[in-house]
Every structure is written in structure tokens, then in C-alpha cells.
Write an enzyme that holds these catalytic residues in place. Structure first.
Site, PDB file in Angstrom:
ATOM      1  N   CYS A   1      -4.061  22.591  -4.584  1.00  0.00           N
ATOM      2  CA  CYS A   1      -4.892  23.796  -4.619  1.00  0.00           C
ATOM      3  C   CYS A   1      -6.370  23.482  -4.468  1.00  0.00           C
ATOM      4  O   CYS A   1      -7.202  24.387  -4.490  1.00  0.00           O
ATOM      5  CB  CYS A   1      -4.605  24.565  -5.895  1.00  0.00           C
TER       6      CYS A   1
ATOM      7  N   HIS B   1     -12.251  28.212 -10.442  1.00  0.00           N
ATOM      8  CA  HIS B   1     -10.889  27.992  -9.975  1.00  0.00           C
ATOM      9  C   HIS B   1      -9.922  28.940 -10.677  1.00  0.00           C
ATOM     10  O   HIS B   1      -9.012  29.487 -10.051  1.00  0.00           O
ATOM     11  CB  HIS B   1     -10.486  26.537 -10.228  1.00  0.00           C
TER      12      HIS B   1
ATOM     13  N   GLU C   1     -11.722  24.814 -17.710  1.00  0.00           N
ATOM     14  CA  GLU C   1     -12.830  24.949 -16.760  1.00  0.00           C
ATOM     15  C   GLU C   1     -14.059  25.599 -17.416  1.00  0.00           C
ATOM     16  O   GLU C   1     -15.200  25.297 -17.049  1.00  0.00           O
ATOM     17  CB  GLU C   1     -12.382  25.776 -15.547  1.00  0.00           C
TER      18      GLU C   1
ATOM     19  N   LYS D   1      -9.447  35.142  -7.690  1.00  0.00           N
ATOM     20  CA  LYS D   1      -7.975  35.098  -7.702  1.00  0.00           C
ATOM     21  C   LYS D   1      -7.389  36.291  -8.445  1.00  0.00           C
ATOM     22  O   LYS D   1      -6.218  36.624  -8.260  1.00  0.00           O
ATOM     23  CB  LYS D   1      -7.484  33.803  -8.361  1.00  0.00           C
TER      24      LYS D   1
ATOM     25  N   HIS E   1      -3.363  33.577  -5.959  1.00  0.00           N
ATOM     26  CA  HIS E   1      -3.709  32.167  -5.762  1.00  0.00           C
ATOM     27  C   HIS E   1      -3.255  31.723  -4.375  1.00  0.00           C
ATOM     28  O   HIS E   1      -2.058  31.636  -4.107  1.00  0.00           O
ATOM     29  CB  HIS E   1      -3.044  31.320  -6.850  1.00  0.00           C
TER      30      HIS E   1
ATOM     31  N   PHE F   1      -2.977  20.364  -8.352  1.00  0.00           N
ATOM     32  CA  PHE F   1      -1.904  19.512  -8.888  1.00  0.00           C
ATOM     33  C   PHE F   1      -2.116  18.087  -8.379  1.00  0.00           C
ATOM     34  O   PHE F   1      -2.388  17.881  -7.185  1.00  0.00           O
ATOM     35  CB  PHE F   1      -0.526  19.977  -8.389  1.00  0.00           C
TER      36      PHE F   1
END
Lengths: 80, 408
Positions: free
Chosen positions: B163, B303, B314, B332, B337, B396
Site C-alpha cells: 500500500c 495513510h 500514525e 480513504k 483503500h 504490508f
């Protein structure tokens, strides 16, 4: 038994579906690569679809001899 | 800091919010959700039955015969790249192909093609497998097709960092131009794997929201009742250009890509570092690279995917690396996403936030997490003068990328 005209028009349908060739451009004298702009990967698709449509086997070593629509029509006519 | 200035001169996108940048941006500013119930037959048996599907089908843009040879992720990458190219005024500009590069990636790649062709293999045998299978499923396919369509000869690169891919593609584009290898780079990300297998895989990880009855409320970053991300598809493309090259041809400049920071966690294959250490290092590097300090950053496009585990780390990271002052948002909440495309589409949002002096909202933030101690543009777009904005993307595998954009 399909006539040469019927085989040509069957091939034209496949060529339109697979490669976007205008059916009006498909005639026995036309070269797949030079006239109809069918590239090698699309030619594989045309062969597999033609096998199914006409109930023939077109071995890989035969495909290189099928330069024109007429060559393909003759092969299908002789082998189906 | 580099002495080569790199600017953004073109934008392109196709997303769940719109088929281009203008419609996507309008939807974001209006706080519209692109999430809806899946109507595909296979979805009925899934624990998750919602997704953010493209607003405009590729078949409405690309002609049928061409589309047969393209994986969906490749088709939408080409659509976004073509928009960006035209937006930058590069059509017919006579750009030297040896000075044009591509940096474009995908998180998962051509999995749809792989799975569809495997179905054909199982049902009908190897002879029926499409001869286009390999170029459709290879992960460099989107970058390669873009390179072919625009004749890029300075190198075509395909990132794969889950991502963080879209953002990392922009960071590499920046490096390519700074290194002197190209004057223009088409950079971005693409993702299109709304298919039962990836869907079941993410569902098995319990990573996705199961708010099936309220699709538009499912993506709710930082909200107490968030329960996972919403799977989306889309593509974003950005034209990066050496500033003096852009100036010489009189190009319109959206923003400078002033700095980038890339780090890795070296920690876990899926869990983000709970203290966001890698993210903090990425944000700090991006600031240093841009020659700025945290105080200069007015806005962060975070994010924040709406997962219980990921969102709060975050927050710690932004507060530590940037400060408590920026107005943050997670687009998002509206787009879902977009995985490998997220970093590119969200960079576009950050760039337009600078241009239009407005932070797009985070919708569905009805009951903020108690640990949320930063200023979020909740529910409604927030007017804000922005000289510099940051975009964060994490993936990831422990990939962290932060980008800093500034007003030209």
C-alpha cells in the site's frame, strides 16, 4: 461441409472479435500479418477459436504455413 | 537537499469517486463516499460484501479489442497516465523519448488475470489459456504499457511495496530526475483486484470492515467504531518534471515535489510498528530532503486506513515528526483503500489541497478515538492556506514513504 465462403465469413467473425478486423476487409487473398495487422499473439487466439468453430485441429507447425486467409480456408476445408 | 528542483505538471486519475481528477476532487471536497454494496454473485458468500468500485468502467474509455489484452490494473493505469500526459500539455510537445521515464507500480498486480485464466485452464485445458496471459499478469505490466504508449526510453520501473507503492513510485521518479537520467517521469500506482480470492484473503486476515449494511459509513479512520479498511480499486498518475524543463516549455506547475523519505520497519510482515518508528523516520527524512522543518507543514494527508491497529500509530508519528499543528485528513474515508494506487491518488489530493487552499474532509469521524489528539478536517472540507503538505503511505511488509509537496 462448409463452403469456402462460409469458412471465410466464420474467420471474419473471429478476426473481428479477437483483433478488431473489419469483416469487409477479410478476403482469401489477404495476409494475416501484412494486410489485416494480426500480430503473433492474436494469431494464436484466431487459431484456437477457429479450431473450436470448425471442429478441426490446427497443429502449431501448420500455423506458420497459414499466411493468408485463403491458406486458412483451404486447411480448414481439407481437414474438417 | 538536492539542487535539482522537481515539479508536478500533470495529474490523472480514475477512482471510485470519479473517472478523472476533477470529478474525484469535487467528490472529495463534497465529502461523498465511493463505497457501495457489491452486486457480483460471488460476493453473497463473503463475510465482506462492500467495496469501492471504479466510478467509470474502463470499457467506457478504452476500445474493446485493446481492453482484451489488458489486465484491469493495466487499463486504468493507462487511463490515468493518458489524462496526466494531456493535462501536462505533453501531447505533441516533441519531448525527447530518451529523457522520459516511467515509475509506476501496483500492490498486487495482475491477479485478476491470473485467477481468471486459471479458471479457464481448469475448465477447458491449457490450449484455451489466452496468449496474452503473461503480459497481463506480470507486475511490471502497467509501467511497461505506459512506457510503450508514450515511447519512454529512459527506463521503466515497477514498484511493489504493497500500500506504499504509489508513493514510492513518486519518490523513485524524484530520484530519477534528480540523478539526471530523465527530464520527465510518469509516476503513479494502480490497483484492480476486486475478485473473490484477494477479497477472501483480506477478509481472512480480518483486515476489512464488515459494515455491510452501511457501505458509505464503513471507512471511518480514527473513529472509535472503525472495524477495518474498505477494499478499493483505482489508479493515479502524476507527471514529474525538472523545474527548468517545465519552465522552458511554459508548463503549468501544480506544486514542487520537494522531498521524499523512504524507510522500512524490519519488524513484521503485516503489523505496523505500534510506535510508528519507521513512519517517523520516513517523515523526518522527507522534511530534511525538502529542506523544511515540521513547523512548515500545514497539512498531512494521512495513510489512516480505518483499521483498529493501524490508525493510531500514525497519529503518534505525525505528532513526533511533524508536530501537533497540521490539519490532517484521510481521504480513504471516501475513496476506500486503493492499495497500490493509494499513495498516488492521495498525493494528488495533497497537491490540489495546496492549489485550492482547502483540506478535504475525513467523513464518518463521528466519535473520535480517545487517543486522537491532532486536528482532523472532520465531516467537512476545511479552508486552509497551505505552503507545504505531506502525504504518508505505509504498506504490508513494513514499507514507509512520506512525500512533501510545496506551493510552486
Amino acid at each position: 461441409m462448409a463452403t469456402r465462403e462460409e469458412i471465410t465469413s466464420g474467420l471474419a467473425e473471429i478476426l473481428e472479435e479477437v483483433a478488431g478486423v473489419n469483416p469487409d476487409d477479410v478476403a482469401e487473398g489477404k495476409s494475416f500479418t501484412d494486410d489485416l495487422d494480426v500480430d503473433s499473439l492474436s494469431m494464436v487466439e484466431v487459431v484456437v477459436a477457429a479450431e473450436e468453430k470448425f471442429g478441426v485441429k490446427i497443429p502449431d507447425n501448420e500455423v506458420q504455413n497459414l499466411k493468408t486467409v485463403g491458406d486458412a480456408v483451404s486447411y480448414i476445408e481439407a481437414n474438417h | 537537499m538536492s539542487n535539482v528542483d522537481v515539479v508536478v505538471t500533470g495529474l490523472g486519475a480514475t477512482t471510485p469517486l470519479g473517472g478523472d481528477v476533477a470529478s474525484t476532487w469535487d467528490a472529495m471536497l463534497a465529502g461523498r463516499s465511493g463505497v457501495s454494496a457489491l452486486t457480483q454473485e460471488w460476493a453473497a458468500q463473503m463475510p465482506v460484501r462492500i467495496a469501492a468500485e471504479l466510478a467509470v468502467e474502463p470499457s467506457e474509455v478504452i476500445e474493446r479489442v485493446r481492453l482484451r489484452r489488458l489486465d484491469r490494473s493495466e487499463a486504468i493505469a493507462l487511463i490515468a497516465a493518458k489524462q496526466a500526459w494531456a493535462d501536462a500539455g505533453l501531447e505533441g510537445s516533441g519531448l525527447d523519448p530518451e529523457r522520459l521515464g516511467v515509475s509506476f507500480g501496483s500492490g498486487i498486480g495482475g491477479a485478476q488475470t491470473l485467477l481468471n485464466q486459471d479458471d479457464i485452464l481448469e475448465a477447458s485445458g491449457p490450449r484455451k489459456v489466452s496468449p496474452h496471459t503473461v503480459p497481463m499478469l506480470m507486475p511490471n505490466g502497467p509501467a511497461a504499457w505506459i512506457g510503450i504508449d508514450f515511447g519512454a526510453q529512459a527506463g521503466v520501473h515497477a514498484m511493489a511495496s504493497a500500500c506504499a507503492t504509489g508513493a514510492e513510485a513518486l519518490a523513485l521518479g524524484l530520484d530519477i530526475i534528480r540523478s539526471g537520467r530523465a527530464d520527465v517521469v510518469i509516476a503513479g500506482g494502480t490497483e484492480a483486484v476486486i475478485h473473490p480470492l484477494p477479497f477472501a484473503g483480506f477478509a481472512a486476515m480480518r483486515a476489512m470492515s464488515t459494515r455491510n449494511d452501511e457501505p458509505e459509513k464503513a471507512s471511518r479512520p480514527w473513529d472509535k467504531n472503525r472495524d477495518g479498511f474498505v477494499f478499493g480499486e483505482g489508479s493515479g498518475a502524476v507527471i514529474l518534471e525538472r523545474a527548468d524543463h517545465a519552465k522552458a516549455r511554459g508548463a503549468r506547475v501544480y506544486a514542487r515535489l520537494a522531498g521524499a523519505g523512504i524507510t522500512s520497519d524490519g519488524f513484521d510482515i503485516v503489523q505496523p510498528d505500534p510506535e510508528c518508528k519507521g513512519g517517523i523516520r520516513a517523515m523526518s527524512r522527507a522534511l530534511r530532503d525538502a529542506g523544511l522543518t515540521g513547523a512548515d507543514i500545514a497539512h498531512v494527508n494521512a495513510h489512516a486506513t480505518s483499521t483498529p491497529a493501524g490508525d493510531m500509530g500514525e497519529i503518534i508519528g505525525i505528532r513526533t515528526a511533524v508536530g501537533a499543528h497540521p490539519v490532517i485528513t484521510s481521504t480513504k474515508s471516501m475513496s476506500g483503500h486503493l492499495l497500490g494506487a493509494a499513495g498516488a491518488v492521495e498525493s494528488i489530493a495533497a497537491i490540489l489541497a495546496i492549489r485550492d487552499s482547502v483540506v478535504p474532509p475525513t467523513i464518518n469521524l463521528d466519535d473520535p478515538d480517545d487517543r486522537l489528539d491532532l486536528d482532523v478536517a472532520a465531516h467537512k472540507a476545511r479552508p486552509l492556506e497551505i505552503h507545504a503538505a505531506m502525504n504518508n503511505s505505509f504498506g504490508f511488509g513494513g514499507h514507509n514513504v512520506a512525500l512533501v509537496f510545496t506551493r510552486p
